[in-house]
Motif scaffolding. Structure first.
Motif, PDB file in Angstrom:
ATOM      1  N   ALA A 283       0.852  -1.192   0.000  1.00 62.93           N
ATOM      2  CA  ALA A 283       0.000   0.000   0.000  1.00 62.93           C
ATOM      3  C   ALA A 283       0.889   1.243   0.000  1.00 62.93           C
ATOM      4  O   ALA A 283       1.954   1.245   0.617  1.00 62.93           O
ATOM      5  N   LEU A 284       0.436   2.292  -0.676  1.00 63.83           N
ATOM      6  CA  LEU A 284       1.296   3.459  -0.892  1.00 63.83           C
ATOM      7  C   LEU A 284       0.505   4.746  -0.733  1.00 63.83           C
ATOM      8  O   LEU A 284      -0.571   4.904  -1.320  1.00 63.83           O
ATOM      9  N   VAL A 285       1.033   5.656   0.084  1.00 64.88           N
ATOM     10  CA  VAL A 285       0.496   7.016   0.194  1.00 64.88           C
ATOM     11  C   VAL A 285       1.675   7.979   0.105  1.00 64.88           C
ATOM     12  O   VAL A 285       2.723   7.744   0.719  1.00 64.88           O
ATOM     13  N   SER A 286       1.498   9.062  -0.653  1.00 65.47           N
ATOM     14  CA  SER A 286       2.581  10.044  -0.795  1.00 65.47           C
ATOM     15  C   SER A 286       2.085  11.421  -0.352  1.00 65.47           C
ATOM     16  O   SER A 286       1.089  11.534   0.368  1.00 65.47           O
ATOM     17  N   PHE A 287       2.769  12.456  -0.808  1.00 70.18           N
ATOM     18  CA  PHE A 287       2.503  13.806  -0.298  1.00 70.18           C
ATOM     19  C   PHE A 287       2.676  14.808  -1.449  1.00 70.18           C
ATOM     20  O   PHE A 287       3.658  14.739  -2.175  1.00 70.18           O
ATOM     21  N   ASP A 288       1.736  15.701  -1.616  1.00 67.16           N
ATOM     22  CA  ASP A 288       1.792  16.890  -2.481  1.00 67.16           C
ATOM     23  C   ASP A 288       0.478  17.113  -3.211  1.00 67.16           C
ATOM     24  O   ASP A 288      -0.019  18.220  -3.268  1.00 67.16           O
ATOM     25  N   GLY A 289      -0.060  16.076  -3.873  1.00 66.26           N
ATOM     26  CA  GLY A 289      -1.324  16.247  -4.578  1.00 66.26           C
ATOM     27  C   GLY A 289      -1.210  16.875  -5.943  1.00 66.26           C
ATOM     28  O   GLY A 289      -2.107  17.608  -6.367  1.00 66.26           O
ATOM     29  N   ILE A 290      -0.115  16.586  -6.678  1.00 66.02           N
ATOM     30  CA  ILE A 290       0.019  17.125  -8.027  1.00 66.02           C
ATOM     31  C   ILE A 290      -0.941  16.417  -8.971  1.00 66.02           C
ATOM     32  O   ILE A 290      -1.374  15.290  -8.724  1.00 66.02           O
ATOM     33  N   ALA A 291      -1.274  17.061 -10.076  1.00 70.18           N
ATOM     34  CA  ALA A 291      -2.313  16.562 -10.971  1.00 70.18           C
ATOM     35  C   ALA A 291      -1.977  15.203 -11.565  1.00 70.18           C
ATOM     36  O   ALA A 291      -2.866  14.370 -11.783  1.00 70.18           O
ATOM     37  N   ALA A 292      -0.694  14.942 -11.825  1.00 69.12           N
ATOM     38  CA  ALA A 292      -0.311  13.700 -12.494  1.00 69.12           C
ATOM     39  C   ALA A 292      -0.612  12.463 -11.674  1.00 69.12           C
ATOM     40  O   ALA A 292      -0.672  11.354 -12.215  1.00 69.12           O
ATOM     41  N   GLY A 293      -0.823  12.604 -10.371  1.00 69.14           N
ATOM     42  CA  GLY A 293      -1.111  11.454  -9.525  1.00 69.14           C
ATOM     43  C   GLY A 293      -2.401  10.740  -9.875  1.00 69.14           C
ATOM     44  O   GLY A 293      -2.591   9.576  -9.510  1.00 69.14           O
ATOM     45  N   ALA A 294      -3.287  11.414 -10.599  1.00 66.48           N
ATOM     46  CA  ALA A 294      -4.549  10.786 -10.992  1.00 66.48           C
ATOM     47  C   ALA A 294      -4.366   9.792 -12.130  1.00 66.48           C
ATOM     48  O   ALA A 294      -5.273   8.998 -12.412  1.00 66.48           O
ATOM     49  N   TYR A 295      -3.196   9.812 -12.779  1.00 64.30           N
ATOM     50  CA  TYR A 295      -3.028   9.032 -14.008  1.00 64.30           C
ATOM     51  C   TYR A 295      -2.055   7.868 -13.866  1.00 64.30           C
ATOM     52  O   TYR A 295      -1.722   7.230 -14.854  1.00 64.30           O
ATOM     53  N   THR A 296      -1.570   7.594 -12.656  1.00 65.48           N
ATOM     54  CA  THR A 296      -0.754   6.401 -12.453  1.00 65.48           C
ATOM     55  C   THR A 296      -1.664   5.186 -12.347  1.00 65.48           C
ATOM     56  O   THR A 296      -2.885   5.311 -12.253  1.00 65.48           O
ATOM     57  N   THR A 297      -1.069   3.989 -12.391  1.00 65.85           N
ATOM     58  CA  THR A 297      -1.826   2.755 -12.236  1.00 65.85           C
ATOM     59  C   THR A 297      -1.240   1.941 -11.087  1.00 65.85           C
ATOM     60  O   THR A 297      -0.113   1.461 -11.205  1.00 65.85           O
ATOM     61  N   PRO A 298      -1.975   1.812  -9.972  1.00 63.04           N
ATOM     62  CA  PRO A 298      -3.246   2.488  -9.671  1.00 63.04           C
ATOM     63  C   PRO A 298      -3.026   3.979  -9.405  1.00 63.04           C
ATOM     64  O   PRO A 298      -1.900   4.420  -9.214  1.00 63.04           O
ATOM     65  N   ALA A 299      -4.134   4.715  -9.380  1.00 64.62           N
ATOM     66  CA  ALA A 299      -4.035   6.149  -9.081  1.00 64.62           C
ATOM     67  C   ALA A 299      -3.451   6.353  -7.688  1.00 64.62           C
ATOM     68  O   ALA A 299      -3.674   5.548  -6.779  1.00 64.62           O
ATOM     69  N   LEU A 300      -2.702   7.436  -7.535  1.00 62.11           N
ATOM     70  CA  LEU A 300      -1.899   7.653  -6.337  1.00 62.11           C
ATOM     71  C   LEU A 300      -2.710   8.271  -5.205  1.00 62.11           C
ATOM     72  O   LEU A 300      -3.345   9.313  -5.365  1.00 62.11           O
ATOM     73  N   SER A 301      -2.672   7.620  -4.057  1.00 61.45           N
ATOM     74  CA  SER A 301      -3.222   8.217  -2.828  1.00 61.45           C
ATOM     75  C   SER A 301      -2.200   9.206  -2.293  1.00 61.45           C
ATOM     76  O   SER A 301      -1.009   8.899  -2.193  1.00 61.45           O
ATOM     77  N   THR A 302      -2.650  10.410  -1.927  1.00 67.72           N
ATOM     78  CA  THR A 302      -1.697  11.460  -1.605  1.00 67.72           C
ATOM     79  C   THR A 302      -2.291  12.467  -0.635  1.00 67.72           C
ATOM     80  O   THR A 302      -3.512  12.650  -0.581  1.00 67.72           O
ATOM     81  N   MET A 303      -1.421  13.101   0.135  1.00 66.96           N
ATOM     82  CA  MET A 303      -1.820  14.218   0.985  1.00 66.96           C
ATOM     83  C   MET A 303      -1.762  15.476   0.130  1.00 66.96           C
ATOM     84  O   MET A 303      -0.687  15.899  -0.304  1.00 66.96           O
ATOM     85  N   CYS A 304      -2.909  16.056  -0.156  1.00 61.72           N
ATOM     86  CA  CYS A 304      -2.991  17.179  -1.103  1.00 61.72           C
ATOM     87  C   CYS A 304      -2.661  18.499  -0.426  1.00 61.72           C
ATOM     88  O   CYS A 304      -3.281  18.870   0.580  1.00 61.72           O
ATOM     89  N   GLN A 305      -1.706  19.210  -1.001  1.00 65.20           N
ATOM     90  CA  GLN A 305      -1.452  20.568  -0.563  1.00 65.20           C
ATOM     91  C   GLN A 305      -2.456  21.507  -1.237  1.00 65.20           C
ATOM     92  O   GLN A 305      -2.767  21.344  -2.423  1.00 65.20           O
ATOM     93  N   PRO A 306      -2.960  22.518  -0.518  1.00 63.00           N
ATOM     94  CA  PRO A 306      -3.953  23.439  -1.088  1.00 63.00           C
ATOM     95  C   PRO A 306      -3.265  24.520  -1.928  1.00 63.00           C
ATOM     96  O   PRO A 306      -3.036  25.646  -1.470  1.00 63.00           O
TER      97      PRO A 306
END
Length: 367
Positions: A283-306
């Protein structure tokens, strides 16, 4: 090129009235006269002399932004948001890319000061900062953005990296993962340091041990055994090499908190090459919330910066310092939020649903 006198002649008025129209004062102009002046400006394609105007008004209507790496998609998205807010406030944003080189950083700051920008937004590089004294002498208002600058009485706009990393790790633990490693970098800057603190805090609160690893690498361990904390050795943090090294050494790691999305992209590739399934095995969670994270396989779970709120706060604070240079330093810490997608084992809110958990080659679920 058309001059102000040419505009005045065509509009049948004086150059002073043209100035009042273009500068919205200091005197009012009758609506009919104003329309004649604006029509003449359009017909002649008149462009005011920006240099002369800045000398006259002691303003250039420009802001400078110094970034560590313009190729990093996180900084690119952050710069875009800053530019939007600067433009909305009537300012042009100039960007200097330092490639995390303190000497180049000092050169850009000197250039921006020499060009008389009205304010500076600084995302500091690693290492020494020889420009501190020079910037203080210049009296150009500035704020520090995203990264911490210790030992300087400067206004900061940052996110709560500790709380965000802790929440990410707690989310992984909530999925039943018990061997939660961390890949972090670059070493020594406060977003990384603080995110590692948050990861360690979540493990310790769950009754797990986190401390220094052994051997020739910089490491941490989550009980039982060691899960290395590695960083890239090629300038930008290298998630692929770090992830491949960690997962090759310790295949029992069943979850990773990665301190940036860009690194997480490399970790996903490394896991695929090693036959490790995300999120089934890892299982993987990262940090930043950049737009490209929606297009990985699987899509990236991330802590989104505002991004928008960060940029808006930074520009507002900087404009405030430009109006009142002697105001005390401020510190804004904005929260981050979890966007749970497929890489951690959650359903993807954008439509993709991760595969049902499967068993490892040995016949037992991975732990």
């Amino acid at each position: 090129m058309a001059t102000r006198q040419d505009v005045a002649r065509l509009a049948g008025t004086s150059p002073a009235v043209v100035s009042y129209v273009l500068n919205n004062g200091p005197r009012s102009v009758a609506p009919a006269t104003k329309e004649r002046v604006l029509a003449a400006v359009r017909e002649l394609d008149y462009r005011p002399n920006a240099v002369a105007r800045s000398l006259r008004m002691s303003q250039t209507m420009t802001l400078g932004l110094v970034v560590p790496d313009a190729a990093n998609p996180f900084f690119a998205e952050l710069a875009r948001s800053l530019e939007d807010h600067a433009w909305a406030a009537g300012y042009t944003l100039l960007v200097g890319n330092t490639v995390d080189d303190p000497g180049r950083e000092a050169g850009y700051i000197r250039t921006f000061v020499d060009r008389q920008v009205d304010g500076l937004v600084l995302i500091p590089s690693q290492g020494d900062r020889p420009w501190r004294a020079e910037l203080a002498r210049s009296a150009v208002p500035s704020i520090v953005f995203d990264r911490e600058l210790t030992g300087v009485a400067a206004s900061h706009v940052v996110v709560d990296n500790v709380a965000g990393a802790r929440a990410a790790t707690e989310h992984l633990l909530g999925h039943g993962r018990r061997r939660v490693g961390c890949i972090a970098g670059p070493v020594g800057i406060h977003p990384t340091v603080d995110r590692v603190v948050g990861w360690r805090g979540a493990l310790e609160a769950a009754g797990m041990r986190a401390g220094s690893g052994s051997g020739g690498t910089t490491g941490w361990e989550a009980c039982p055994g060691a899960a290395p904390l590695l960083h890239g050795q090629f300038g930008r943090p290298d998630g692929y090499r770090s992830g491949r090294a960690l997962l090759s050494v310790d295949r029992s790691v069943d979850a990773l908190f990665v301190t940036s999305d860009e690194q997480a992209f490399g970790v996903l590739r490394a896991a695929t090459e090693l036959g490790i399934r995300v999120p089934d095995d890892l299982a993987l969670v990262s940090f930043d919330g950049i737009a490209a994270g929606a297009y990985t396989t699987p899509a990236l779970s991330t802590m989104c910066q505002p991004f928008d709120a960060l940029a808006g706060t930074a520009v507002r604070r900087l404009l405030g310092r430009m109006k009142e240079p002697d105001q005390p330093p401020t510190r804004d810490v904005l929260p981050v939020s979890l966007l749970a997608r497929g890489s951690c084992g959650c359903p993807d809110p954008e439509g993709g649903v991760p595969a049902a958990p499967t068993k490892s080659d040995g016949g037992e679920p991975r732990r």
